[in-house]
Every structure is written in C-alpha cells, then in structure tokens.
Design a protein around this motif. Structure first.
Motif, PDB file in Angstrom:
ATOM      1  N   PRO A  46      32.779  -0.664  53.457  1.00  0.00           N
ATOM      2  CA  PRO A  46      32.224   0.406  54.307  1.00  0.00           C
ATOM      3  C   PRO A  46      31.136  -0.066  55.278  1.00  0.00           C
ATOM      4  O   PRO A  46      30.853   0.599  56.262  1.00  0.00           O
ATOM      5  CB  PRO A  46      31.638   1.406  53.310  1.00  0.00           C
ATOM      6  N   LEU A  47      30.541  -1.234  55.013  1.00  0.00           N
ATOM      7  CA  LEU A  47      29.452  -1.735  55.846  1.00  0.00           C
ATOM      8  C   LEU A  47      29.936  -2.608  57.001  1.00  0.00           C
ATOM      9  O   LEU A  47      29.155  -2.973  57.874  1.00  0.00           O
ATOM     10  CB  LEU A  47      28.478  -2.541  54.981  1.00  0.00           C
ATOM     11  N   CYS A  48      31.209  -2.950  57.012  1.00  0.00           N
ATOM     12  CA  CYS A  48      31.764  -3.840  58.036  1.00  0.00           C
ATOM     13  C   CYS A  48      31.962  -3.111  59.361  1.00  0.00           C
ATOM     14  O   CYS A  48      32.235  -1.914  59.391  1.00  0.00           O
ATOM     15  CB  CYS A  48      33.098  -4.406  57.571  1.00  0.00           C
ATOM     16  N   LEU A  49      31.846  -3.864  60.445  1.00  0.00           N
ATOM     17  CA  LEU A  49      32.130  -3.324  61.769  1.00  0.00           C
ATOM     18  C   LEU A  49      33.621  -3.412  62.030  1.00  0.00           C
ATOM     19  O   LEU A  49      34.320  -4.243  61.457  1.00  0.00           O
ATOM     20  CB  LEU A  49      31.392  -4.134  62.836  1.00  0.00           C
ATOM     21  N   GLY A  50      34.117  -2.575  62.917  1.00  0.00           N
ATOM     22  CA  GLY A  50      35.506  -2.661  63.337  1.00  0.00           C
ATOM     23  C   GLY A  50      36.479  -1.894  62.453  1.00  0.00           C
ATOM     24  O   GLY A  50      37.660  -2.193  62.431  1.00  0.00           O
ATOM     25  N   LYS A  51      35.965  -0.901  61.717  1.00  0.00           N
ATOM     26  CA  LYS A  51      36.875  -0.066  60.928  1.00  0.00           C
ATOM     27  C   LYS A  51      37.620   0.869  61.872  1.00  0.00           C
ATOM     28  O   LYS A  51      37.226   1.075  63.009  1.00  0.00           O
ATOM     29  CB  LYS A  51      36.084   0.746  59.901  1.00  0.00           C
ATOM     30  N   GLY A  57      35.373   1.836  69.753  1.00  0.00           N
ATOM     31  CA  GLY A  57      35.485   0.511  70.358  1.00  0.00           C
ATOM     32  C   GLY A  57      36.536  -0.328  69.664  1.00  0.00           C
ATOM     33  O   GLY A  57      37.428   0.183  68.996  1.00  0.00           O
ATOM     34  N   ARG A  58      36.399  -1.637  69.810  1.00  0.00           N
ATOM     35  CA  ARG A  58      37.411  -2.522  69.243  1.00  0.00           C
ATOM     36  C   ARG A  58      37.327  -2.553  67.722  1.00  0.00           C
ATOM     37  O   ARG A  58      36.270  -2.319  67.136  1.00  0.00           O
ATOM     38  CB  ARG A  58      37.253  -3.924  69.806  1.00  0.00           C
ATOM     39  N   SER A  59      38.444  -2.834  67.115  1.00  0.00           N
ATOM     40  CA  SER A  59      38.468  -2.919  65.661  1.00  0.00           C
ATOM     41  C   SER A  59      38.971  -4.293  65.249  1.00  0.00           C
ATOM     42  O   SER A  59      39.811  -4.887  65.920  1.00  0.00           O
ATOM     43  CB  SER A  59      39.365  -1.827  65.058  1.00  0.00           C
ATOM     44  N   GLY A  60      38.426  -4.800  64.158  1.00  0.00           N
ATOM     45  CA  GLY A  60      38.845  -6.092  63.641  1.00  0.00           C
ATOM     46  C   GLY A  60      40.166  -5.960  62.910  1.00  0.00           C
ATOM     47  O   GLY A  60      40.460  -4.932  62.312  1.00  0.00           O
ATOM     48  N   LYS A  61      40.979  -7.005  62.976  1.00  0.00           N
ATOM     49  CA  LYS A  61      42.283  -6.954  62.321  1.00  0.00           C
ATOM     50  C   LYS A  61      42.136  -6.950  60.809  1.00  0.00           C
ATOM     51  O   LYS A  61      42.728  -6.142  60.121  1.00  0.00           O
ATOM     52  CB  LYS A  61      43.135  -8.136  62.758  1.00  0.00           C
ATOM     53  N   ASP A  62      41.357  -7.866  60.274  1.00  0.00           N
ATOM     54  CA  ASP A  62      41.231  -7.987  58.826  1.00  0.00           C
ATOM     55  C   ASP A  62      39.800  -8.414  58.494  1.00  0.00           C
ATOM     56  O   ASP A  62      39.470  -9.600  58.547  1.00  0.00           O
ATOM     57  CB  ASP A  62      42.245  -9.011  58.308  1.00  0.00           C
ATOM     58  N   ASN A  63      38.965  -7.451  58.165  1.00  0.00           N
ATOM     59  CA  ASN A  63      37.567  -7.753  57.877  1.00  0.00           C
ATOM     60  C   ASN A  63      37.412  -8.627  56.643  1.00  0.00           C
ATOM     61  O   ASN A  63      36.529  -9.475  56.584  1.00  0.00           O
ATOM     62  CB  ASN A  63      36.759  -6.468  57.711  1.00  0.00           C
ATOM     63  N   ARG A  64      38.262  -8.426  55.634  1.00  0.00           N
ATOM     64  CA  ARG A  64      38.139  -9.234  54.422  1.00  0.00           C
ATOM     65  C   ARG A  64      38.433 -10.703  54.719  1.00  0.00           C
ATOM     66  O   ARG A  64      37.720 -11.589  54.237  1.00  0.00           O
ATOM     67  CB  ARG A  64      39.073  -8.713  53.336  1.00  0.00           C
ATOM     68  N   LEU A  65      39.459 -10.959  55.511  1.00  0.00           N
ATOM     69  CA  LEU A  65      39.776 -12.338  55.872  1.00  0.00           C
ATOM     70  C   LEU A  65      38.639 -12.962  56.675  1.00  0.00           C
ATOM     71  O   LEU A  65      38.318 -14.144  56.501  1.00  0.00           O
ATOM     72  CB  LEU A  65      41.089 -12.391  56.661  1.00  0.00           C
ATOM     73  N   PHE A  66      38.000 -12.160  57.524  1.00  0.00           N
ATOM     74  CA  PHE A  66      36.860 -12.654  58.295  1.00  0.00           C
ATOM     75  C   PHE A  66      35.696 -13.017  57.375  1.00  0.00           C
ATOM     76  O   PHE A  66      35.085 -14.085  57.523  1.00  0.00           O
ATOM     77  CB  PHE A  66      36.422 -11.601  59.322  1.00  0.00           C
ATOM     78  N   ILE A  67      35.380 -12.155  56.413  1.00  0.00           N
ATOM     79  CA  ILE A  67      34.304 -12.452  55.458  1.00  0.00           C
ATOM     80  C   ILE A  67      34.649 -13.709  54.663  1.00  0.00           C
ATOM     81  O   ILE A  67      33.790 -14.555  54.412  1.00  0.00           O
ATOM     82  CB  ILE A  67      34.066 -11.254  54.515  1.00  0.00           C
ATOM     83  N   TYR A 114      31.280 -13.553  64.131  1.00  0.00           N
ATOM     84  CA  TYR A 114      30.146 -13.835  63.245  1.00  0.00           C
ATOM     85  C   TYR A 114      28.824 -13.635  63.989  1.00  0.00           C
ATOM     86  O   TYR A 114      27.887 -13.012  63.472  1.00  0.00           O
ATOM     87  CB  TYR A 114      30.253 -15.271  62.723  1.00  0.00           C
ATOM     88  N   SER A 115      28.746 -14.144  65.203  1.00  0.00           N
ATOM     89  CA  SER A 115      27.532 -14.005  66.000  1.00  0.00           C
ATOM     90  C   SER A 115      27.217 -12.539  66.292  1.00  0.00           C
ATOM     91  O   SER A 115      26.059 -12.110  66.193  1.00  0.00           O
ATOM     92  CB  SER A 115      27.700 -14.787  67.303  1.00  0.00           C
ATOM     93  N   ASP A 116      28.233 -11.752  66.617  1.00  0.00           N
ATOM     94  CA  ASP A 116      28.036 -10.317  66.864  1.00  0.00           C
ATOM     95  C   ASP A 116      27.532  -9.606  65.623  1.00  0.00           C
ATOM     96  O   ASP A 116      26.639  -8.757  65.690  1.00  0.00           O
ATOM     97  CB  ASP A 116      29.341  -9.666  67.328  1.00  0.00           C
ATOM     98  N   VAL A 129      24.674  -6.859  60.181  1.00  0.00           N
ATOM     99  CA  VAL A 129      25.694  -6.473  59.207  1.00  0.00           C
ATOM    100  C   VAL A 129      25.587  -7.310  57.934  1.00  0.00           C
ATOM    101  O   VAL A 129      25.665  -6.783  56.830  1.00  0.00           O
ATOM    102  CB  VAL A 129      27.110  -6.600  59.815  1.00  0.00           C
ATOM    103  N   PHE A 130      25.385  -8.608  58.081  1.00  0.00           N
ATOM    104  CA  PHE A 130      25.325  -9.468  56.900  1.00  0.00           C
ATOM    105  C   PHE A 130      24.114  -9.158  56.037  1.00  0.00           C
ATOM    106  O   PHE A 130      24.176  -9.281  54.818  1.00  0.00           O
ATOM    107  CB  PHE A 130      25.354 -10.948  57.305  1.00  0.00           C
ATOM    108  N   GLN A 131      23.021  -8.755  56.637  1.00  0.00           N
ATOM    109  CA  GLN A 131      21.840  -8.351  55.863  1.00  0.00           C
ATOM    110  C   GLN A 131      22.161  -7.117  55.018  1.00  0.00           C
ATOM    111  O   GLN A 131      21.821  -7.053  53.842  1.00  0.00           O
ATOM    112  CB  GLN A 131      20.654  -8.078  56.797  1.00  0.00           C
TER     113      GLN A 131
END
Length: 119
Positions: A16-21, A26-36, A66-68, A74-76
């Motif tokens: 729930p804390l990830c961006l791009g849901k 705006g834009r959404s990430g394809k796979d947040n778990r794979l990114f983490i 990652y930089s965004d 988000v990581f905090q």
C-alpha cells in the motif's frame, strides 16, 4: 524470477505504500514487487546499477524509479512499516564485532615459562 527475498507477509505491509498503484494518478509501475526485489538485490550484492540482471528490467529505468522513490520518501515509509517485525534469523555475533576484554588479550608477551625445580 520465481524466488523472492520478501515474504508475502512483508510484501503485504509494503504494497500500500508503493507509488504507481492503479489507484494513483499518473503513471503506474508494472510490478512494484519486482522493483523492490531489484533494489534489494543491489543492496545485498553491492553491485553497480549497470550489473542489475535483465529479469529485473533495464538498469537505467530501475535506477530512475529508485531515485524518484528516494526523493518522495517512499523507502523511509516502507522501512518504518516493516521495522516493527525484525527478522533476527541471520543475526550473529563473531570476532569482527565483539572484542576480547583487555585482560584476555595476553598482554606483555603472554604467559611466563618457568624451569621446573626438579631439573
């Protein structure tokens, strides 16, 4: 990749804390778990971003994301969410961490060797 570092319980706290849901604008990430998992791979191996395996995606795209996320904090938030349940499975103490007390170091040349009185 079918083997993840994160357990499903840990991912449930992070998701729930990830961006791009899909619910985010705006834009959404394809796979947040794979990114983490990609970020954890970089942290675990201490490799440069260019050495990121291709199954995580193009290294520059992953780094930009990652930089965004770092700028957005988000990581905090993710760290705070999962730090309440510390996994102590790999916690260990060895000689690189614990130092011997100064009396146990054998100061001043070590034990004295005495000649036997019988000789």
């Amino acid at each position: 990749m079918d083997r993840f570092i994160l357990t499903d319980a840990q991912w449930a706290k992070m998701e729930p804390l990830c961006l791009g849901k899909k619910t985010d604008r705006g834009r959404s990430g394809k796979d947040n778990r794979l990114f983490i998992e990609a970020v954890l791979w970089i942290a675990r191996t201490s490799s440069p971003w260019r050495d990121l395996p291709t199954y995580f995606g193009h290294w520059n795209s992953v780094y930009s994301r990652y930089s965004d996320w770092m700028k957005a904090g988000v990581f905090q938030r993710i760290f705070e969410a999962v730090s309440d349940d510390a996994d102590m499975e790999y916690a260990m103490i060895d000689g690189t961490v614990v130092r011997v007390h100064r009396h146990g170091q054998g100061a001043k040349g070590g034990p004295e060797i005495r000649r036997s009185d019988a000789v």
